[in-house]
Write a protein that holds these residues in place. Structure first.
Motif, PDB file in Angstrom:
ATOM      1  N   UNK A 155     -58.896  73.792 -58.506  1.00  4.84           N
ATOM      2  CA  UNK A 155     -59.257  73.280 -57.181  1.00  4.84           C
ATOM      3  C   UNK A 155     -58.807  71.831 -57.040  1.00  4.84           C
ATOM      4  N   UNK A 156     -59.043  71.013 -58.065  1.00  4.17           N
ATOM      5  CA  UNK A 156     -58.656  69.609 -58.007  1.00  4.17           C
ATOM      6  C   UNK A 156     -57.157  69.454 -57.774  1.00  4.17           C
ATOM      7  N   UNK A 157     -56.362  70.278 -58.444  1.00  7.88           N
ATOM      8  CA  UNK A 157     -54.909  70.206 -58.294  1.00  7.88           C
ATOM      9  C   UNK A 157     -54.484  70.576 -56.876  1.00  7.88           C
ATOM     10  N   UNK A 158     -55.099  71.608 -56.314  1.00 10.23           N
ATOM     11  CA  UNK A 158     -54.756  72.016 -54.951  1.00 10.23           C
ATOM     12  C   UNK A 158     -55.183  70.959 -53.932  1.00 10.23           C
ATOM     13  N   UNK A 159     -56.338  70.341 -54.148  1.00 15.83           N
ATOM     14  CA  UNK A 159     -56.793  69.283 -53.248  1.00 15.83           C
ATOM     15  C   UNK A 159     -55.835  68.097 -53.286  1.00 15.83           C
ATOM     16  N   UNK A 160     -55.401  67.727 -54.499  1.00 19.13           N
ATOM     17  CA  UNK A 160     -54.443  66.642 -54.626  1.00 19.13           C
ATOM     18  C   UNK A 160     -53.145  66.946 -53.914  1.00 19.13           C
ATOM     19  N   UNK A 161     -52.747  68.208 -53.936  1.00 23.31           N
ATOM     20  CA  UNK A 161     -51.535  68.638 -53.239  1.00 23.31           C
ATOM     21  C   UNK A 161     -51.699  68.512 -51.731  1.00 23.31           C
ATOM     22  N   UNK A 162     -52.819  68.986 -51.195  1.00 26.60           N
ATOM     23  CA  UNK A 162     -53.039  68.945 -49.753  1.00 26.60           C
ATOM     24  C   UNK A 162     -53.071  67.517 -49.229  1.00 26.60           C
ATOM     25  N   UNK A 163     -53.583  66.599 -50.033  1.00 23.55           N
ATOM     26  CA  UNK A 163     -53.675  65.202 -49.601  1.00 23.55           C
ATOM     27  C   UNK A 163     -52.310  64.534 -49.505  1.00 23.55           C
ATOM     28  N   UNK A 164     -51.304  65.199 -50.014  1.00 27.32           N
ATOM     29  CA  UNK A 164     -49.930  64.695 -49.946  1.00 27.32           C
ATOM     30  C   UNK A 164     -49.352  64.837 -48.540  1.00 27.32           C
ATOM     31  N   UNK A 165     -49.883  65.786 -47.752  1.00 25.63           N
ATOM     32  CA  UNK A 165     -49.297  66.108 -46.457  1.00 25.63           C
ATOM     33  C   UNK A 165     -50.206  65.649 -45.323  1.00 25.63           C
ATOM     34  N   UNK A 166     -49.657  64.832 -44.427  1.00 19.24           N
ATOM     35  CA  UNK A 166     -50.452  64.266 -43.338  1.00 19.24           C
ATOM     36  C   UNK A 166     -51.053  65.330 -42.430  1.00 19.24           C
ATOM     37  N   UNK A 167     -50.293  66.391 -42.156  1.00 18.61           N
ATOM     38  CA  UNK A 167     -50.779  67.403 -41.212  1.00 18.61           C
ATOM     39  C   UNK A 167     -51.928  68.228 -41.766  1.00 18.61           C
TER      40      UNK A 167
END
Length: 260
Positions: A17-29
């Motif tokens: 979950x932490x890895x996916x959250x970090x990924x999502x925070x990369x994209x502004x949209x």
């Protein structure tokens, strides 16, 4: 009506979950997407009747029957207002049976690249039911391994993939046989951010600790290994601690030699 993104927050799967959250925070949209964390005993309290949900669960085979029960309960309550997404070791190895227990979308293998694409398509109204596997291998340097937004931190994944292909091990089946390393520079930046948050116990995740930096994942690169550990030690100082090769099955015995 907007979708809400829900993660099943189980202690056995928190690093995924932490890895996916970090990924999502990369994209502004995707940064403004409302995100909920639920457990098996409290998810009904957080689910509202009139909302749409993307419910994400990562799990191991040992959790199969627990997740089967949970998926059925989620579908029973939310019916057509929820899309269930499964990822992790079991869905990667057994996608057909994962679909059978109620999931709509299966993400096999690495999720950093394909997961944001799936979310955008769902939000955009596309029906994506089925099994997905990203064909491109992920460069670890491109993705922050934790969530700054929710303050969820853990071990730093420093390598991915394994060339040995042991019959009993799923690692090369999920991540491929080509080993990839997070660069020392990138790891140092992450450690500096952890130390700023007073997190000085530094832990790593890797399929094979002593071959960090190795081009083939089999041989040793002692200089690169020393560069990593000495660089981290300079940042954390005497009060900090490094946990290296302490995760289960991270040290191959043939690499335990005087040099290492």
């Amino acid at each position: 009506m907007k979708y809400k993104l829900v993660f099943y927050d189980n202690k056995d799967n928190k690093y995924s979950i932490n890895a996916l959250l970090g990924t999502l925070e990369k994209y502004e949209d995707l940064r403004d997407l409302e995100i909920l964390f639920v457990r098996k005993d409290n998810f009904q309290n957080l689910i509202l009747k009139d909302d749409l949900y993307i419910f994400c669960i990562s799990f191991f085979t040992t959790q199969f029957f627990e997740i089967k029960e949970l998926a059925g309960e989620v579908k029973r309550i939310l019916k057509d207002r929820v899309i269930l997404i499964a990822g992790g070791p079991h869905p990667t190895g057994d996608p057909k049976n994962t679909l059978k227990i109620g999931f709509d979308i299966i993400v096999r293998g690495e999720g950093e690249k394909i997961f944001p694409i799936i979310l955008r398509n769902i939000i955009g109204g596309r029906d994506l039911r089925g099994v997905y596997w990203s064909n491109e291998l992920v460069s670890l340097d491109k993705y922050f391994p934790f969530s700054r937004r929710f303050g969820r931190f853990g071990p730093i994944e420093i390598s991915r993939g394994c060339p040995f292909g042991c019959f009993y091990c799923q690692t090369p089946q999920i991540f491929g046989g080509k080993v990839r390393h997070r660069s020392v520079e990138n790891i140092i930046e992450i450690v500096e951010e952890l130390v700023k948050r007073n997190l000085t116990d530094i832990r790593f995740i890797t399929p094979n600790a002593f071959t960090y930096g190795s081009s083939d994942g089999k041989s040793l690169d002692i200089k690169k290994l020393e560069e990593l550990l000495s660089g981290v030690k300079k940042i954390i100082g005497e009060k900090g601690r490094i946990f290296f090769g302490s995760f289960p099955s991270e040290v191959r015995p043939e690499h335990v030699i005087p040099e290492t």
